[in-house]
Design an enzyme around this catalytic site. Structure first.
Site, PDB file in Angstrom:
ATOM      1  N   GLN A   1     -23.427  -0.985 -53.531  1.00  0.00           N
ATOM      2  CA  GLN A   1     -23.415   0.286 -52.801  1.00  0.00           C
ATOM      3  C   GLN A   1     -22.284   0.331 -51.771  1.00  0.00           C
ATOM      4  O   GLN A   1     -22.356   1.064 -50.788  1.00  0.00           O
ATOM      5  CB  GLN A   1     -24.765   0.510 -52.117  1.00  0.00           C
ATOM      6  CG  GLN A   1     -25.924   0.633 -53.100  1.00  0.00           C
ATOM      7  CD  GLN A   1     -27.233   0.975 -52.411  1.00  0.00           C
ATOM      8  OE1 GLN A   1     -27.398   2.055 -51.856  1.00  0.00           O
ATOM      9  NE2 GLN A   1     -28.168   0.043 -52.429  1.00  0.00           N
TER      10      GLN A   1
ATOM     11  N   LYS B   1     -35.211  -2.650 -47.953  1.00  0.00           N
ATOM     12  CA  LYS B   1     -34.294  -3.245 -46.982  1.00  0.00           C
ATOM     13  C   LYS B   1     -34.685  -2.901 -45.546  1.00  0.00           C
ATOM     14  O   LYS B   1     -34.734  -3.780 -44.676  1.00  0.00           O
ATOM     15  CB  LYS B   1     -32.873  -2.748 -47.265  1.00  0.00           C
ATOM     16  CG  LYS B   1     -31.853  -3.051 -46.178  1.00  0.00           C
ATOM     17  CD  LYS B   1     -30.484  -2.548 -46.565  1.00  0.00           C
ATOM     18  CE  LYS B   1     -30.410  -1.059 -46.680  1.00  0.00           C
ATOM     19  NZ  LYS B   1     -30.524  -0.375 -45.376  1.00  0.00           N
ATOM     20  N   THR B   2     -34.967  -1.632 -45.293  1.00  0.00           N
ATOM     21  CA  THR B   2     -35.318  -1.205 -43.935  1.00  0.00           C
ATOM     22  C   THR B   2     -36.613  -1.870 -43.479  1.00  0.00           C
ATOM     23  O   THR B   2     -36.748  -2.291 -42.323  1.00  0.00           O
ATOM     24  CB  THR B   2     -35.456   0.327 -43.872  1.00  0.00           C
ATOM     25  OG1 THR B   2     -34.224   0.922 -44.294  1.00  0.00           O
ATOM     26  CG2 THR B   2     -35.771   0.793 -42.458  1.00  0.00           C
TER      27      THR B   2
ATOM     28  N   ASP C   1     -27.026  -4.291 -40.545  1.00  0.00           N
ATOM     29  CA  ASP C   1     -27.451  -3.487 -41.693  1.00  0.00           C
ATOM     30  C   ASP C   1     -26.217  -2.978 -42.437  1.00  0.00           C
ATOM     31  O   ASP C   1     -25.142  -2.845 -41.853  1.00  0.00           O
ATOM     32  CB  ASP C   1     -28.292  -2.310 -41.188  1.00  0.00           C
ATOM     33  CG  ASP C   1     -28.980  -1.567 -42.312  1.00  0.00           C
ATOM     34  OD1 ASP C   1     -29.057  -2.103 -43.437  1.00  0.00           O
ATOM     35  OD2 ASP C   1     -29.453  -0.439 -42.072  1.00  0.00           O
ATOM     36  N   GLU C   2     -26.355  -2.686 -43.742  1.00  0.00           N
ATOM     37  CA  GLU C   2     -25.262  -2.144 -44.563  1.00  0.00           C
ATOM     38  C   GLU C   2     -23.984  -2.985 -44.394  1.00  0.00           C
ATOM     39  O   GLU C   2     -22.887  -2.460 -44.188  1.00  0.00           O
ATOM     40  CB  GLU C   2     -24.984  -0.680 -44.183  1.00  0.00           C
ATOM     41  CG  GLU C   2     -26.172   0.245 -44.253  1.00  0.00           C
ATOM     42  CD  GLU C   2     -26.618   0.565 -45.670  1.00  0.00           C
ATOM     43  OE1 GLU C   2     -26.057  -0.029 -46.622  1.00  0.00           O
ATOM     44  OE2 GLU C   2     -27.526   1.399 -45.846  1.00  0.00           O
TER      45      GLU C   2
ATOM     46  N   ARG D   1     -30.721   7.165 -55.941  1.00  0.00           N
ATOM     47  CA  ARG D   1     -31.405   8.004 -54.935  1.00  0.00           C
ATOM     48  C   ARG D   1     -32.683   8.593 -55.529  1.00  0.00           C
ATOM     49  O   ARG D   1     -33.543   9.092 -54.798  1.00  0.00           O
ATOM     50  CB  ARG D   1     -30.519   9.185 -54.480  1.00  0.00           C
ATOM     51  CG  ARG D   1     -29.209   8.863 -53.772  1.00  0.00           C
ATOM     52  CD  ARG D   1     -29.338   7.826 -52.692  1.00  0.00           C
ATOM     53  NE  ARG D   1     -29.108   6.493 -53.219  1.00  0.00           N
ATOM     54  CZ  ARG D   1     -29.506   5.373 -52.622  1.00  0.00           C
ATOM     55  NH1 ARG D   1     -30.167   5.420 -51.484  1.00  0.00           N
ATOM     56  NH2 ARG D   1     -29.264   4.188 -53.162  1.00  0.00           N
TER      57      ARG D   1
END
Length: 728
Positions: A250, A32-33, A219-220, A602
């Site tokens: 998430q 994503k980043t 983002d997010e 994670r």
């Protein structure tokens, strides 16, 4: 020249699409980043957007800074002048620019949670409000929750009053907002609400920014709240393009106002939208991914996606059944050492995740005994430590003399003979004459109830502040702060005490001075207000040092956005994870499941999931059932082992536990008769909440009680000073 060959087919399609609106559903570990970074670089280099026409909103400063650095690496100086940062930092910047159109001045202070709590406490004390069984922190949280849902005092009073308690909270809420304005201060929620009010009240200002921003990226997106989404809808014009990136699986922050509906209803708000799915996972093994998928598929409220990976199958997840919480900590320490020996890993390749902060205590005890270095992410953050906040309070008053909370904090620090009685009399005078507390200090000789000697102390303190107010534009941030700390004698004070605690405080102040000097060097034109704004908006994740060679302990919420080769999910038991006794609705249980999913994803190589047969809670041994989430895991992905089951329990007696905790007694600065406190009493503490007394020792002024508060939080309190309300 920007090279897009480093992207997979789906990533590249998302980057190159410049139509609007666009939603990128990015699964865990799907890059994503990288996509956001390349997309901004693409907009600047290929689509020819101007840097200051792009608004990129993130949820942590850490994420924003990482993306800025990567964009610079990709396209160089074209990355300068982007409007990129967290929602709070970006709109704080905008509010300072447009301050003349708001009720606030541009030098406003930003109150963190502790400052807000202090303000609520002061209001309660000023108005002598007593709400049985409701703490100041509960009220502060209620106010914040309402503001996150864009409910202000007037609407709260009209639509949300259902009891006497609600009426009192409405009174406090109303006064809280008045005090913020009088103090020229905003809390975190105001940094989102005030821009909305500004845009609604000043259409010309809104048009200015609608015209300015040609492309908005978020983002997010799954973690946006109502106010954040409202800001986006206000700013997106017919010509402005918007791209949001998120993962509904998430979404874990509903308790602070985030709503998954923003993502699920995006298509309704933007009917011409186009969805891009990033489903290839680059982080985890096939086994970890399969296990995570087997759990999250039990959620009904989600967007359809199928994660896959080209990584190896990897090892099965290890589910460890433990005797109790101490055995659990021993097992985790044992497996960490085993993994280090077997795979030649470093300590910072490991993280231990837990549902609540209170669970860290036993882990810390055992890790110290096992000589395993560790760091806690989300403990007491550096800029929240008392001595650091004290110095920052001085700097805040130098910038904003109306900041009453900061002024109250430093009025008698270091001690200068200005006690609470004097302060209360000055506040009464200030309210009567419609003055600020700082203005009252200049007229303290008119407050006849204050002794002449103390009046002189107040006047001297005001002169000291005035000196540095005059110097703030003449000296650099670093020079000013060093001169102030030197004149206050704080280093000499802590050095003179010569205790381990005082020397640590001295070192913390030295670190703060170093940070201020570094800020001056890196930002020659920056002002003190710029530094204060930056530190006000720092989060625990922003302070995380990945290079430090130690095991990382943190809550699952703090783990969002991070990754580790080996992850331990501890305390996986019903009523702990999920917190089912507090979550009755299916929606809330689904969020707990998403949190479990975040923990699993994670991990890059290996996951350990531990649960205990019994756990010490509220002063009693509680026999635990393992988490339902363990039972939802695909049996083919896990290997179950018994840890210390069958061995003799190492659980200590209540008397032994008392002495074990004796070194960390909390001395609360309150006065109360406690002759009715006895083992078994249910009590309420203003700071720690509900608890149960498990032991009482000593007599007279030395009477002490061991109290087990909610969240496995054990405290030793001197009853002479502890303000405990006895409930039964």
């Amino acid at each position: 020249m920007l090279d897009l060959n480093n992207l997979n087919e789906d990533q590249r399609a998302a980057v190159e699409y410049v139509g609007s609106p666009q939603m990128i559903v990015a699964g865990a570990g799907s890059g994503k980043t990288r996509v956001l970074t390349y997309k901004i670089a693409y907009l600047l280099s290929k689509a020819k957007y101007k840097p200051d026409s792009i608004l990129a909103l993130t949820f942590t400063n850490k994420a924003a800074n990482e993306m800025k650095d990567r964009i610079r690496e990709l396209i160089g100086k074209k990355a300068e002048n982007l409007w990129m940062g967290t929602f709070h930092s970006i709109f704080s910047r905008l509010l300072r620019i447009e301050a003349k159109h708001t009720p606030f001045r541009s030098n406003y202070s930003i109150y963190d949670t502790e400052d807000s709590l202090s303000l609520v406490n002061n209001i309660i004390n000023n108005f002598d409000i007593d709400i049985e069984g409701v703490t100041a922190n509960t009220i502060r949280h209620r106010i914040s929750f309402m503001k996150n849902h864009m409910v202000m005092p007037e609407e709260f009073r009209k639509k949300h009053i259902h009891s006497f308690v609600d009426e009192k909270i409405a009174d406090i809420f109303e006064e809280y907002q008045k005090r913020l304005l009088a103090n020229n201060a905003m809390d975190f929620d105001d940094l989102l609400l005030q821009p909305i009010e500004l845009f609604n009240n000043k259409p010309t200002v809104l048009q200015k920014y609608k015209k300015k921003f040609s492309y908005i990226l978020v983002d997010e997106f799954q973690d946006t709240n109502k106010a954040q989404y409202e800001l986006l809808k206000l700013l997106v014009s017919r010509t402005c393009k918007i791209s949001v990136v998120g993962d509904d699986a998430q979404s874990i922050y509903s308790w602070r106002g985030a709503t998954l509906d923003n993502m699920l209803h995006f298509e309704k708000d933007y009917p011409r939208h186009k969805v891009f799915r990033l489903e290839q996972n680059y982080r985890s093994t096939k086994t970890i991914l399969s296990a995570a998928d087997s759990v999250i598929k039990n959620n009904k409220n989600q967007l359809v996606k199928t994660l896959w990976t080209e990584n190896d199958n990897g090892e099965k997840l290890m589910v460890v059944k433990c005797a109790d919480e101490k055995d659990e900590a021993h097992q985790i320490a044992k497996f960490i050492k085993k993994e280090i020996s077997k795979k030649k890993l470093s300590l910072n390749d490991f993280t231990v995740l837990y549902r609540t902060n209170a669970q860290s205590r036993v882990l810390e005890d055992i890790f110290r005994k096992e000589k395993l270095p560790y760091v806690i992410l989300g403990g007491i953050e550096f800029y929240r430590r008392k001595e650091v906040k004290d110095v920052i309070a001085y700097l805040r008053v130098i910038v904003n003399q109306n900041d009453e909370e900061s002024l109250l904090r430093i009025m008698n620090f270091p001690q200068r003979g200005i006690g609470n009685t004097t302060v209360n009399r000055m506040i009464e005078f200030a309210r009567k004459h419609d003055l600020s507390l700082f203005q009252t200090m200049a007229r303290v000789f008119e407050v006849i109830e204050i002794k002449e000697r103390i009046q002189k102390n107040v006047k001297g303190f005001r002169l000291l502040l005035e000196k540095y107010i005059d110097l703030k534009d003449q000296l650099s941030v670093g020079e000013l702060s060093r001169a102030l700390v030197d004149e206050l004698g704080l280093i000499r004070l802590f050095k003179g005490e010569n205790t381990q605690e005082s020397l640590q405080r001295m070192e913390n102040i030295n670190q703060l001075l170093a940070a201020l000097s570094e800020f001056s060097e890196e930002n020659k034109k920056a002002k003190l207000a710029d530094f204060l704004e930056e530190v006000s908006l720092i989060s625990g994740v922003d302070m995380y040092e990945e290079s430090k060679n130690a095991v990382t302990l943190m809550t699952l919420h703090n783990a969002k956005g991070l990754e580790f080769p080996v992850v331990f999910l501890s305390g996986c038991e019903e009523e702990i994870f999920p917190l089912s006794n507090r979550f009755s609705s299916d929606t809330s249980v689904e969020e707990e499941r998403r949190l479990f999913y975040v923990g699993l994803t994670r991990a890059e190589q290996k996951v350990y999931i531990s649960h205990a047969r019994s756990r010490y809670r509220f002063g009693e041994v509680a026999y635990q059932n393992r988490s339902r989430f363990i039972d939802e895991l695909d049996p083919e992905t896990i290997h179950e082992v018994n840890g210390g089951i069958g061995r003799k329990s190492n659980r200590k007696t209540r008397k032994e536990i008392f002495y074990e905790y004796f070194d960390s007694v909390d001395y609360e600065d309150f006065d109360q008769e406690n002759k009715d406190v006895r083992p078994g009493s249910r009590v309420m503490h203003e700071k720690f909440g509900l608890g149960k007394v498990t032991d009482v020792t000593g007599s007279g002024d030395m009477l002490k009680a061991e109290v087990h508060f909610e969240g496995n939080n054990v405290k030793q309190l001197m009853l002479k000073f502890a303000k405990l309300k006895i409930l039964n």
